[in-house]
Design an enzyme around this catalytic site. Structure first.
Site, short mmCIF file in Angstrom:
data_model
loop_
_atom_site.label_atom_id
_atom_site.label_comp_id
_atom_site.label_asym_id
_atom_site.label_seq_id
_atom_site.Cartn_x
_atom_site.Cartn_y
_atom_site.Cartn_z
N PHE A 113 0.81 -1.23 0.00
CA PHE A 113 0.00 0.00 0.00
C PHE A 113 0.84 1.26 0.00
O PHE A 113 0.33 2.34 -0.35
CB PHE A 113 -0.97 -0.01 1.19
CG PHE A 113 -0.41 0.56 2.46
CD1 PHE A 113 0.37 -0.20 3.30
CD2 PHE A 113 -0.65 1.89 2.80
CE1 PHE A 113 0.90 0.33 4.46
CE2 PHE A 113 -0.12 2.43 3.96
CZ PHE A 113 0.66 1.65 4.79
N LYS A 114 2.12 1.18 0.36
CA LYS A 114 2.92 2.41 0.41
C LYS A 114 3.07 3.05 -0.98
O LYS A 114 3.36 4.23 -1.09
CB LYS A 114 4.27 2.13 1.06
CG LYS A 114 4.10 1.84 2.54
CD LYS A 114 5.40 1.79 3.29
CE LYS A 114 5.16 1.65 4.79
NZ LYS A 114 4.63 0.33 5.18
N ASP A 115 2.83 2.28 -2.04
CA ASP A 115 2.84 2.85 -3.39
C ASP A 115 1.81 3.97 -3.56
O ASP A 115 2.04 4.91 -4.33
CB ASP A 115 2.54 1.76 -4.43
CG ASP A 115 3.69 0.76 -4.59
OD1 ASP A 115 4.85 1.16 -4.44
OD2 ASP A 115 3.40 -0.42 -4.88
N LEU A 121 3.67 7.01 -2.18
CA LEU A 121 5.01 7.33 -2.70
C LEU A 121 5.02 7.58 -4.20
O LEU A 121 5.85 8.34 -4.70
CB LEU A 121 6.00 6.26 -2.28
CG LEU A 121 6.30 6.37 -0.77
CD1 LEU A 121 7.03 5.13 -0.26
CD2 LEU A 121 7.10 7.62 -0.46
#
Ligand SMILES: *Cc1c(COP(=O)(O)O)cnc(C)c1O
Length: 462
Positions: A111-113, A116
Site C-alpha cells: 500500500f505504500k505505493d 510514494l
C-alpha cells in the site's frame, strides 16, 4: 470557516506553511508534525463521490488540501495511479462476510505505493518550479525502501540513495530494490545493521552544512502528503460498499505500525465519511493497542514477527492524533511528548467503557493466530492473505458489528511474504512481477558502516 488550508505544527512554534512548503519540509522546524489548520467537511458530497473513479476521487480530495493549480494536480494524480495493475486501482473482494480492500496493485505490491507514487511526482513538480534538485536519503529494512525507489525512478531533479543492512533484508525485498537500474537510483548495502543505517541517516541530516550543500530530502512516513494520499482509499472503498450494501456506516480494520495508515482513516471520518469503528490491529509490538485500551503509551522492546513492517515501538505518526485528542492544545502535547522522551511513557485519561476514543477498537494478533488465520482463509474461502493483512482480519473478526460492513485493508500481496505463507499453508505464494525478479540484473554498491563513506557516495566521490 473557509479559505485555503495552511499547515501548522503540533508543537505550535512554526509559522503556518502552504501545502507545497509543508510537503517539501516533511517535519516541522520546531520538531513537531505538520497538520492542516482545519479539516474540511465533505459530508454533503458523499453520494456524488460514490460514483467517481479512483483518480477522479483522489483529485477531489487532494485539491482540498493543496494549493497547486488544478490542472497540474490532476495530471500528477492520473500519472501516479496509471501504473497500478487493476482498473479499479483499489478493488475490494469478499471473504467470510468481510470486505478485503486490495491495496497491493501498485508497482511494489504494497500500500505504500499509493503515497510514494504521488509524493515523488509532487517533488519533481515543485523542484522543477523552483529550479532545485533533491537527494533523497533513506534507510530501510524492506518495504518502504522499494516503494520509495519505484516512486523516484526516472523522475527528474531527484536522486535516491537507499541504505539497507547488507545480507539482512529478505532476498526478494532486496531484489525489488536492486533490480531498479535507473541512473537516479543508488542502492547502498551497508556493512552493519538496520539501526546502523538509521544512525548514519540521522548523522547526515544533523550535519546542516552537508544537508544544505547536497539538498538532502526524505520520504518518511510523517510527510503530510503521504497521509493525505491515503485518505482517498477510505472514501473510495467506504462509499462504494456503503451504497452496495445499503448501509449507513462502514468500519475499517487496519494493520498498524507507524499509525500513518489508520491516521488517514481517522481524517476521513473527521471529514464526514460515516465510520462506525476504526479497528487498530497490531502484532506482538502492541504499544498502540495498549494505548487505545488503557490510555497509557509505553515504549517496550521491539520483537521480530511475521509482519515486519509493523515491528515498531514508537509510532511516528501518533503525535498527530494525540494533538487532536488533547483538544489541539500544543502546550499539553509538548508536556506529554516531553515526558515520553524522558520516561518512555505518557498517559491520558480514559473515558469509561469505551477506552481512549469510542471510534477506535484495538486488538493484538500473535504469530500463531496469524498463521492459523492465513490457513483458515485459504482453506475456507480460497483467499490468500499476507501476514500483515491477516493481523487486521483476525482483529476485525472480533470487532465487527451487525449491519455494518467491515472493510479490511490488505496492505501487501501475499507473495511478498512467501516464507510466512509457506509456514501457514505448506506452499509458496506467487506473483509474476516477483517471479520475474529472480532472473533480473541487479545493481548495488557495498559501503562501510560509516557516515563519511555514505556521505562520499552522495557527494559523488564514493
Ligand atoms: C507500512 C506497512 C504497514 C503499517 O502501516 P503504518 O502506516 O506504518 O501503520 C502495514 N502493512 C504493510 C505491508 C506495510 O508495508
Amino acid at each position: 470557516m473557509s479559505g485555503a488550508i495552511t499547515y501548522i505544527s503540533t508543537r505550535g512554534r512554526t509559522e503556518p506553511l502552504g501545502f507545497q512548503d509543508a510537503v517539501m519540509t516533511g517535519l516541522a522546524p520546531d520538531g513537531g508534525l505538520l497538520i492542516p489548520s482545519r479539516i474540511p467537511d465533505v459530508s454533503d458530497r458523499l453520494s456524488e463521490w460514490a460514483e467517481l473513479s479512483y483518480p477522479e476521487l483522489a483529485f477531489e480530495i487532494l485539491r482540498l488540501f493543496s494549493d497547486i493549480p488544478e490542472a497540474d494536480l490532476r495530471a500528477m494524480i492520473d500519472d501516479s495511479y496509471r501504473g497500478f495493475r487493476h482498473p479499479d486501482v483499489a478493488p475490494t473482494v469478499q471473504a467470510g462476510g468481510l470486505h478485503i480492500l486490495e491495496l497491493f496493485h501498485g508497482p511494489t505490491l504494497a500500500f505504500k505505493d499509493f503515497a510514494l507514487q504521488f509524493l515523488s511526482r509532487f517533488f519533481e513538480y515543485t523542484l522543477e518550479q523552483r529550479g532545485q534538485h533533491m537527494n533523497i536519503l533513506g534507510a530501510t529494512s524492506g518495504d518502504t525502501g522499494s516503494a520509495a525507489i519505484h516512486g523516484v525512478r526516472g523522475r527528474k531533479r531527484i536522486r535516491v540513495f537507499m541504505m539497507f543492512p547488507k545480507g539482512r533484508v529478505a532476498p526478494l525485498q532486496e531484489r525489488q530494490m536492486t533490480s531498479v537500474l535507473d541512473d537516479n537510483v543508488c542502492n547502498l548495502a551497508v556493512e552493519g545493521t538496520f539501526d546502523d543505517c538509521q544512525l548514519i541517516m540521522k548523522d547526515l541530516f544533523a550535519d546542516l552544512p552537508f544537508k544544505r550543500r547536497h539538498q538532502l530530502g526524505a520520504v518518511n512516513s510523517v510527510n503530510w502528503a503521504r497521509v493525505a494520499a491515503q485518505i482517498v482509499y477510505y472514501f473510495y472503498a467506504g462509499l462504494r460498499i456503503r451504497t452496495a450494501e445499503g448501509a449507513d456506516q462502514v468500519s475499517f480494520s487496519v494493520p498498524t505500525g507507524n499509525f500513518g495508515d489508520i491516521l488517514a482513516g481517522w481524517f476521513a471520518a473527521r471529514m464526514g465519511l460515516p465510520v462506525s469503528r476504526l479497528v487498530l490491529a497490531t502484532n506482538e509490538n502492541d504499544i498502540l493497542a495498549r494505548f487505545f485500551r488503557t490510555g497509557r503509551y509505553q515504549r517496550g522492546d521491539v520483537v521480530e514477527t511475521l509482519s515486519p513492517s509493523m515491528d515498531i515501538q514508537v509510532a511516528s505518526n501518533f503525535e498527530r492524533y494525540l494533538y487532536f485528542r488533547v483538544g489541539e492544545n500544543s502546550e499539553r502535547l509538548q508536556g506529554l511528548m516531553g515526558h515520553f522522551a524522558e520516561a518512555g511513557s505518557l498517559e491520558i485519561p480514559v473515558e469509561g467503557e469505551s477506552g481512549v476514543d469510542p471510534l477506535f477498537a484495538a486488538g493484538v494478533c500473535t504469530r500463531e493466530a496469524t498463521l492459523d488465520l492465513i490457513r483458515r482463509y485459504h482453506r475456507e474461502f480460497g483467499t490468500l492473505l499476507d501476514p500483515h493483512t491477516a493481523v487486521g482480519v483476525a482483529v476485525a473478526e472480533t470487532e465487527r458489528e451487525e449491519g455494518v460492513p467491515m472493510i479490511c485493508l490488505a496492505t501487501a500481496h501475499p507473495a511478498k511474504f512467501s516464507a510466512a505463507i509457506r509456514d501457514a499453508i505448506g506452499e509458496s505464494a506467487h506473483h509474476p512481477v516477483l517471479d520475474g525478479l529472480l532472473e533480473a540484473p541487479t545493481r548495488c554498491q557495498t559501503v562501510a558502516n560509516d557516515r563519511d563513506a555514505v556521505g562520499a557516495v552522495i557527494a559523488g566521490q564514493g
